[in-house]
Design an enzyme around this catalytic site. Structure first.
Site, PDB file in Angstrom:
ATOM      1  CD  GLN A   1      44.183  53.054  53.100  1.00 42.30           C
ATOM      2  OE1 GLN A   1      44.551  52.623  54.185  1.00 42.30           O
ATOM      3  NE2 GLN A   1      44.765  52.691  51.985  1.00 42.30           N
TER       4      GLN A   1
ATOM      5  CB  SER B   1      40.966  51.969  45.321  1.00 49.25           C
ATOM      6  OG  SER B   1      42.199  51.436  45.746  1.00 49.25           O
TER       7      SER B   1
ATOM      8  CB  SER C   1      38.349  47.211  53.918  1.00 44.63           C
ATOM      9  OG  SER C   1      38.973  46.524  52.857  1.00 44.63           O
TER      10      SER C   1
ATOM     11  CD  GLU D   1      47.077  49.484  52.697  1.00 47.94           C
ATOM     12  OE1 GLU D   1      46.130  48.723  52.451  1.00 47.94           O
ATOM     13  OE2 GLU D   1      47.241  50.570  52.087  1.00 47.94           O
TER      14      GLU D   1
ATOM     15  CB  SER E   1      48.617  46.052  41.884  1.00 49.87           C
ATOM     16  OG  SER E   1      49.513  46.850  41.146  1.00 49.87           O
TER      17      SER E   1
ATOM     18  CD  GLU F   1      50.741  43.819  38.292  1.00 51.60           C
ATOM     19  OE1 GLU F   1      50.186  44.240  39.338  1.00 51.60           O
ATOM     20  OE2 GLU F   1      50.361  42.807  37.688  1.00 51.60           O
TER      21      GLU F   1
END
Length: 409
Positions: A143, A146, A178, A261, A381, A383
């Site tokens: 994936q 980011s 990953s 996910e 995250s 947040e």
């Protein structure tokens, strides 16, 4: 015949198949002082050993898929069994009773996140080309979301995709990917139009990881492993047939993958288990100390809340509900459990956690403590998840934003 009876008969057959292919797991599932006492949250294996682990998991996925158990809830035309979600949930429960190979993140991402996304957004030719190999774990997919300046703010991605006829040229960087060094392809979100508000200027692609110009560099974690990678794209040329969904529709594609996910958060068995932590408390005298006992109680509360929420999400999935804000709740609860287990293990072990002096069940918890913080950012995250919960579940006003304009403004 009733639906319940049909499911019961199907489950009996599935259980028989599992019994013929795997050894049964003992009722206890854990025995103090026996086996490896490590609690890794992320794999800390040498490259060759991680490759073997991935292949073991992929081989088991192939066995399941060939027997009709590898993609139970996907429609038959997409390579699945076309069964209701409750069949998938039942099989997972049955499989947990046997000693199945562990599922590394790369295999889980391929089968549980990217393949269903392709089933939803892919053209017929793309489904024919990618779906069955992914569901069978012959084709492994990472994936590529980011970026260094766009961690959990996915809409801020800056990797550019510029069209040249029937091809696209990719230039930029991804990070924290990953399994990239073992993946065959990757689902990538790129900026294709910087002149429009950023959520609308993104497009999704499925990119071969061995394409000329792709540079994969493993990142060593503080816990020792190199599961994560940074990936550079240096004028990588891919055909338009590798585009997933419409041009400019990458935000919706990405949200779908992230929904899968977050729905899977808490299913992976990583780090220390509740049974392991409870026995640690008993053997270190933690239950006799009121302060440590309270820490154990907080850990159990976090563990039980995750179980209850997981059951709720699983039932919604079985009813055919699409991934939604409940996935964000589950992700937050999972992180809370990981953090609670870390804090309790530190309370129980003290300095014994910091130095390996050969005692079983002590230093092994350091892997959990070092690895657990990583899941505060994985999959979005804390947040970001709390914003989603506040806005979409509680109906709170959205946070003021100053960055909803074009990327080049």
């Amino acid at each position: 015949m009733s639906h319940a009876s049909t499911l019961e008969e199907w489950a009996s057959g599935a259980n028989g198949w599992l019994a013929g292919h795997l050894p049964a797991r003992s009722d206890e599932g854990f025995e103090w002082g026996i086996g490896d006492d490590g609690t890794p949250v992320f794999h800390n294996l040498p490259h060759a050993d991680e490759a073997k682990l991935i292949e073991r998991s992929a081989a088991w996925q192939r066995q399941k898929y060939d027997a009709g158990y590898g993609a139970l809830s996907l429609p038959e035309e997409h390579g699945g069994a076309g069964l209701p979600g409750e069949y998938e949930r039942t099989f997972a429960m049955l499989e947990s009773r046997y000693q199945a190979p562990p599922t590394p993140e790369l295999v889980g991402v391929t089968v549980g996140l990217i393949a269903p996304t392709i089933a939803r957004f892919g053209a017929d030719e793309q489904r024919s080309r990618w779906l069955a190999p992914m569901l069978r774990a012959d084709l492994l997919a990472c994936q590529l979301f980011s970026e260094p300046e766009a961690g959990s703010d996915l809409a801020n991605v800056r990797l550019r995709a510029v069209r040249e006829g029937d091809a696209w040229i990719l230039t930029g960087q991804k990070v924290w990917t990953s399994g990239a060094q073992f993946a065959h392809v990757g689902e990538l979100i790129a900026r294709t139009d910087p002149a429009v508000p950023k959520h609308r200027g993104m497009t999704a692609f499925v990119v071969p990881m061995d394409a000329p110009g792709v540079d994969i560099r493993p990142l060593r974690q503080m816990s020792g492993g190199t599961s994560f990678n940074e990936v550079f794209f240096n004028d990588v040329r891919i055909p338009d047939s590798d585009r997933l969904g419409d041009v400019g529709d990458g935000w919706r594609v990405a949200l779908t993958t992230l929904g899968f996910e977050r729905g899977h958060s808490g299913r992976r068995k990583v780090g220390g288990t509740w049974r392991y932590l409870w026995e640690l408390a008993e053997r270190t005298g933690g239950l006799e100390d009121p302060v440590k006992r309270q820490s154990v109680a907080r850990a159990y509360t976090a563990h039980r809340l995750l179980e209850l929420l997981g059951d709720r999400v699983a039932k919604a999935h079985a009813a055919g509900d699409a991934p939604g804000p409940a996935g964000s709740l589950r992700k937050v609860f999972w992180v809370d459990q990981l953090r609670a287990f870390s804090e309790t293990s530190q309370d129980l072990l003290g300095e014994r956690l910091a130095f390996d002096h050969g005692e079983w069940g002590a230093y092994g918890w350091s892997e959990h403590v070092l690895g657990a913080p990583g899941f505060r950012i994985a999959g979005g995250s804390d947040e970001i998840q709390r914003n989603i919960i506040g806005e979409r579940v509680l109906g709170l006003p959205a946070e003021p934003r100053t960055d909803k304009g074009p990327m080049n403004s």
